[in-house]
Design a protein around this motif. Structure first.
Motif, PDB file in Angstrom:
ATOM      1  N   VAL A 111       0.772  -1.218  -0.078  1.00  0.00           N
ATOM      2  CA  VAL A 111       0.076   0.024   0.196  1.00  0.00           C
ATOM      3  C   VAL A 111       0.959   1.256   0.021  1.00  0.00           C
ATOM      4  O   VAL A 111       0.397   2.089  -0.655  1.00  0.00           O
ATOM      5  CB  VAL A 111      -1.059   0.053   1.276  1.00  0.00           C
ATOM      6  CG1 VAL A 111      -1.733   1.300   1.189  1.00  0.00           C
ATOM      7  CG2 VAL A 111      -1.876  -1.114   1.140  1.00  0.00           C
ATOM      8  N   ALA A 112       2.046   1.232   0.798  1.00  0.00           N
ATOM      9  CA  ALA A 112       2.870   2.362   0.994  1.00  0.00           C
ATOM     10  C   ALA A 112       3.381   2.689  -0.645  1.00  0.00           C
ATOM     11  O   ALA A 112       3.790   3.891  -0.944  1.00  0.00           O
ATOM     12  CB  ALA A 112       4.020   2.177   1.866  1.00  0.00           C
ATOM     13  N   HIS A 113       4.072   1.428  -1.175  1.00  0.00           N
ATOM     14  CA  HIS A 113       4.658   1.552  -2.579  1.00  0.00           C
ATOM     15  C   HIS A 113       3.519   2.243  -3.666  1.00  0.00           C
ATOM     16  O   HIS A 113       3.843   3.149  -4.177  1.00  0.00           O
ATOM     17  CB  HIS A 113       4.755   0.136  -2.848  1.00  0.00           C
ATOM     18  CG  HIS A 113       5.205   0.050  -4.473  1.00  0.00           C
ATOM     19  ND1 HIS A 113       6.240   0.308  -4.766  1.00  0.00           N
ATOM     20  CD2 HIS A 113       4.443  -0.534  -5.702  1.00  0.00           C
ATOM     21  CE1 HIS A 113       6.357   0.082  -6.404  1.00  0.00           C
ATOM     22  NE2 HIS A 113       5.164  -0.443  -6.794  1.00  0.00           N
ATOM     23  N   ALA A 114       2.409   1.657  -3.349  1.00  0.00           N
ATOM     24  CA  ALA A 114       1.028   2.260  -4.324  1.00  0.00           C
ATOM     25  C   ALA A 114       1.208   3.991  -4.078  1.00  0.00           C
ATOM     26  O   ALA A 114       0.812   4.730  -4.990  1.00  0.00           O
ATOM     27  CB  ALA A 114      -0.093   1.374  -4.003  1.00  0.00           C
ATOM     28  N   GLU A 147      -7.191   2.084 -13.634  1.00  0.00           N
ATOM     29  CA  GLU A 147      -6.325   0.793 -13.262  1.00  0.00           C
ATOM     30  C   GLU A 147      -6.917  -0.475 -13.605  1.00  0.00           C
ATOM     31  O   GLU A 147      -8.224  -0.766 -13.449  1.00  0.00           O
ATOM     32  CB  GLU A 147      -6.160   0.875 -11.721  1.00  0.00           C
ATOM     33  CG  GLU A 147      -5.070  -0.284 -11.296  1.00  0.00           C
ATOM     34  CD  GLU A 147      -4.916  -0.250 -10.037  1.00  0.00           C
ATOM     35  OE1 GLU A 147      -3.964  -0.994  -9.560  1.00  0.00           O
ATOM     36  OE2 GLU A 147      -5.467   0.503  -9.189  1.00  0.00           O
ATOM     37  N   ILE A 148      -6.195  -1.191 -14.162  1.00  0.00           N
ATOM     38  CA  ILE A 148      -6.787  -2.581 -14.770  1.00  0.00           C
ATOM     39  C   ILE A 148      -6.171  -3.711 -13.755  1.00  0.00           C
ATOM     40  O   ILE A 148      -5.106  -3.574 -13.201  1.00  0.00           O
ATOM     41  CB  ILE A 148      -5.927  -3.234 -16.126  1.00  0.00           C
ATOM     42  CG1 ILE A 148      -6.621  -1.824 -17.318  1.00  0.00           C
ATOM     43  CG2 ILE A 148      -6.727  -4.237 -16.360  1.00  0.00           C
ATOM     44  CD1 ILE A 148      -5.827  -1.941 -18.533  1.00  0.00           C
ATOM     45  N   ALA A 149      -7.159  -4.301 -13.247  1.00  0.00           N
ATOM     46  CA  ALA A 149      -6.870  -5.014 -11.984  1.00  0.00           C
ATOM     47  C   ALA A 149      -6.696  -4.272 -10.834  1.00  0.00           C
ATOM     48  O   ALA A 149      -5.594  -4.364 -10.160  1.00  0.00           O
ATOM     49  CB  ALA A 149      -5.683  -6.259 -12.306  1.00  0.00           C
ATOM     50  N   SER A 150      -7.598  -3.609 -10.436  1.00  0.00           N
ATOM     51  CA  SER A 150      -7.528  -2.692  -9.193  1.00  0.00           C
ATOM     52  C   SER A 150      -7.775  -3.118  -7.845  1.00  0.00           C
ATOM     53  O   SER A 150      -7.541  -2.448  -7.090  1.00  0.00           O
ATOM     54  CB  SER A 150      -8.637  -1.480  -9.645  1.00  0.00           C
ATOM     55  OG  SER A 150      -9.981  -2.209  -9.793  1.00  0.00           O
ATOM     56  N   ASN A 164      -0.939  -2.981 -12.588  1.00  0.00           N
ATOM     57  CA  ASN A 164       0.395  -3.498 -11.711  1.00  0.00           C
ATOM     58  C   ASN A 164       0.097  -5.020 -11.261  1.00  0.00           C
ATOM     59  O   ASN A 164      -0.926  -5.405 -10.904  1.00  0.00           O
ATOM     60  CB  ASN A 164       0.185  -2.787 -10.357  1.00  0.00           C
ATOM     61  CG  ASN A 164       0.918  -1.412 -10.084  1.00  0.00           C
ATOM     62  OD1 ASN A 164       1.519  -1.013 -11.192  1.00  0.00           O
ATOM     63  ND2 ASN A 164       0.506  -0.830  -9.113  1.00  0.00           N
ATOM     64  N   ASN A 165       1.160  -5.688 -11.721  1.00  0.00           N
ATOM     65  CA  ASN A 165       0.970  -7.155 -11.762  1.00  0.00           C
ATOM     66  C   ASN A 165      -0.193  -7.874 -12.257  1.00  0.00           C
ATOM     67  O   ASN A 165      -0.756  -8.749 -11.580  1.00  0.00           O
ATOM     68  CB  ASN A 165       1.229  -7.549 -10.126  1.00  0.00           C
ATOM     69  CG  ASN A 165       2.390  -7.116  -9.630  1.00  0.00           C
ATOM     70  OD1 ASN A 165       3.513  -7.500 -10.158  1.00  0.00           O
ATOM     71  ND2 ASN A 165       2.555  -6.125  -8.530  1.00  0.00           N
ATOM     72  N   VAL A 166      -0.420  -7.415 -13.519  1.00  0.00           N
ATOM     73  CA  VAL A 166      -1.768  -8.050 -14.016  1.00  0.00           C
ATOM     74  C   VAL A 166      -1.354  -8.547 -15.336  1.00  0.00           C
ATOM     75  O   VAL A 166      -1.640  -9.713 -16.108  1.00  0.00           O
ATOM     76  CB  VAL A 166      -2.868  -6.889 -14.358  1.00  0.00           C
ATOM     77  CG1 VAL A 166      -2.436  -5.684 -15.105  1.00  0.00           C
ATOM     78  CG2 VAL A 166      -3.878  -7.736 -15.160  1.00  0.00           C
TER      79      VAL A 166
END
Length: 430
Positions: free
Chosen positions: A95-98, A119-122, A184-186
Motif C-alpha cells: 500500500v505504501a508503494h502504491a 487501473e486494470i486489475a484494481s 500492476n502485476n496484471v
C-alpha cells in the motif's frame, strides 16, 4: 498492430502450449517443469478438505523468438478470479508503494481534476484510493466480484469485468479515454496478451501514458525465484520482450524503473509510437544489460531448471534436519508463491504444523494440495513455534519487523528463496 511478417494465430492454438501467446512461434524449449499442482489461490474450505482437487501442469516454456517465458492456459481466468483470495491492502508495504507511485505519477504526468486514470486489475482499491484523495477522476477494472466489492465500499468506482479490446472500444464510445492506464502485476495474468495490449492502445489518449509493473525475469532467474511461477501467472517478461510486445501494437517504451517489489520488478512506461516524448537513456541501458546477461539467448533460460532442483533438495534437507531435532515449524503467509513451493517440494503437515495469514478470508481454510491449516497470526504467539518459514519472502523485512517478538522464546525465521537462510531476531536486535 504494426506491420511486418508477424504470425497470425488464435489464442486457442496457444492455450495448452504449442505456440507462443505473443508472437505465435512454436514453443520447443522448457524453462522449468514444476510438475502437477493445484491452482495456487484455490484455498480449501474445511468442509471440502476430503474432496478431490484439480491438478494441472506447471511446465513453463520459453519462446526462442521473443523470449517470453510462459505457461499454458489450463485454468480459465474466469475460474481463477470468480472468488479471489488476494487482497492487496493486507500488505502495508505494498500500500505504501502504491501511495508513492500515485504521488510520482500525479507530478510527472500533471494529473488533475480534468484527467482520467484507469487501473486494470484494481483489486480492493489499494492504489486508486490515493488518487481519490487528490480528486482525480478514476475507474477501477477488477474481475473478482468479492474483491471489487471492497473497493466500491471505499468509494472507488469499479467495473467488474475482464479488460480487452472490446471493453476498451465500449469505454471510448462512451467518451472515456484515459490519460493514465495502470497495470500492476496484471500483465502476467493475461492469457490473450495481444487482445489486452491492443485494448490499452485503444483506451489511451494520444498524449497519455501506460505504466505496467511486473516481476523481472532477470531477477527470477538470478535469484532462483521459481515459486513465482503458478497457474494464474501465464507469462514472465524481460524488457527485451516488452519492447517487442509494444512494437507489435504501435506503442513504445519511453522509460523504465527497477523496483525492489516482488523480489525485483520493472515499471515500464509506454505511450503511442507517434508520441514525441523523449526516450529516457535508462531504457537502452537496461536493454544492453539484459543482452549482457544473455536474455536474448534461449540457453540462458533452459539452464534454470537445474538450479531449481538443487534448491528443492537443499530446503528438504534443512527441514528434515529440523524435524529430526524435534523442532516445531509453522509458515507465515499463504501466498500463491508459497503454494507453488509447498507443492513442488512436497512440504505438508509432516513438516509444517500450520500456516498463518493476515487475511481473514483464509482463516479456517487449508492450503491447496498440501492441506496445511491456515490460522490467524495470533496462533504464533499461542503455540510459540521454533521456526517460522516465511513463504512471502519478498515481504521478509516487513514480516520480521512485525514478528521480531518470536525471539523471546528463541524462535527463528527461515527464508527459502533464493536458498535456505535463517534469521535470528535476537541477532537483529544486537
Amino acid at each position: 498492430m504494426s506491420g511486418g511478417t508477424e504470425r497470425s494465430f488464435s489464442v486457442d492454438n496457444a492455450r495448452n502450449i504449442g505456440l507462443c501467446r505473443l508472437c505465435g512461434a512454436p514453443l520447443e524449449h522448457t524453462f522449468v517443469d514444476l510438475g502437477m499442482s493445484p491452482p495456487c489461490e484455490s484455498f480449501v474450505p474445511a468442509a471440502a478438505v476430503n474432496n478431490m482437487e484439480p491438478y494441472y501442469p506447471l511446465h513453463a516454456f520459453v519462446c526462442s523468438e521473443c523470449f517470453l517465458v510462459q505457461l499454458g492456459e489450463y485454468v480459465a481466468p474466469e475460474e481463477i478470479f470468480e472468488e479471489y483470495a488476494y487482497f492487496s491492502s493486507y500488505s502495508d508495504s505494498w500500500v505504501a508503494h502504491a501511495k508513492r507511485y500515485c504521488q510520482l505519477a500525479t507530478e510527472r504526468l500533471s494529473l488533475d481534476r480534468d484527467s482520467f486514470v484507469v487501473e486494470i486489475a484494481s483489486n480492493d482499491g489499494y492504489l486508486l484510493q490515493h488518487f481519490l484523495e487528490k480528486d482525480i477522476p478514476i475507474l477501477g477494472i477488477e474481475p473478482a466480484i468479492n474483491v471489487a466489492k471492497v473497493a466500491v465500499e471505499k468509494g472507488i468506482p469499479t467495473l467488474t469485468d475482464f479488460f480487452g479490446k472490446a471493453l476498451a472500444k465500449q469505454m471510448v464510445a462512451e467518451g472515456r479515454q484515459a490519460d493514465l492506464i495502470i497495470g500492476n502485476n496484471v500483465l502476467a495474468q493475461v492469457p490473450d496478451l495481444n487482445d489486452f495490449v491492443a485494448g490499452m492502445k485503444v483506451l489511451l489518449k494520444p498524449s497519455g501514458a501506460i505504466t505496467l509493473e511486473f516481476p523481472h525475469i532477470a531477477r527470477l532467474i538470478e535469484e532462483n525465484q521459481f515459486d513465482t511461477i503458478y497457474h494464474e501467472h501465464f507469462s514472465y517478461f524481460s524488457l527485451l520482450t516488452i519492447e517487442k510486445m509494444a512494437e507489435r501494437h504501435g506503442l513504445k517504451v519511453f522509460d523504465v524503473e527497477e523496483l525492489p517489489t516482488h523480489g525485483g520488478s520493472l515499471r515500464v512506461y509506454l505511450t503511442h509510437a507517434a508520441n514525441a516524448i523523449r526516450r529516457e537513456p535508462r531504457v537502452d541501458a537496461l536493454l544492453e544489460r539484459e543482452r549482457e546477461c544473455k536474455l536474448d539467448r534461449v540457453e540462458t533460460y533452459t539452464a534454470f531448471a537445474a538450479a531449481v532442483r538443487q534448491t528443492k533438495r537443499n530446503l528438504l534437507s534443512f527441514l528434515i534436519r529440523l524435524k529430526e531435532m524435534r523442532k516445531s515449524i509453522c509458515a507465515y503467509g499463504a501466498p500463491g508463491k508459497g503454494n507453488t513451493l509447498l507443492n513442488y517440494c512436497g512440504i505438508g503437515t509432516d513438516f509444517i504444523d500450520f500456516a498463518v495469514d493476515r487475511n481473514p478470508y483464509k482463516h479456517g481454510r487449508f492450503t491447496p494440495g498440501m492441506h496445511i491449516p491456515i490460522k490467524p497470526v495470533s496462533e504464533i504467539e499461542r503455540t510459540k513455534p521454533d521456526y517460522i518459514l516465511i513463504l512471502p519472502w519478498n515481504l521478509k523485512n516487513e514480516i520480521v519487523s512485525q514478528m521480531k517478538g518470536i525471539g523471546e522464546w528463541g524462535g527463528k525465521f527461515v527464508v527459502p528463496i533464493p536458498d535456505v537462510s535463517v534469521i535470528d531476531p535476537k541477532e537483529l536486535g544486537q
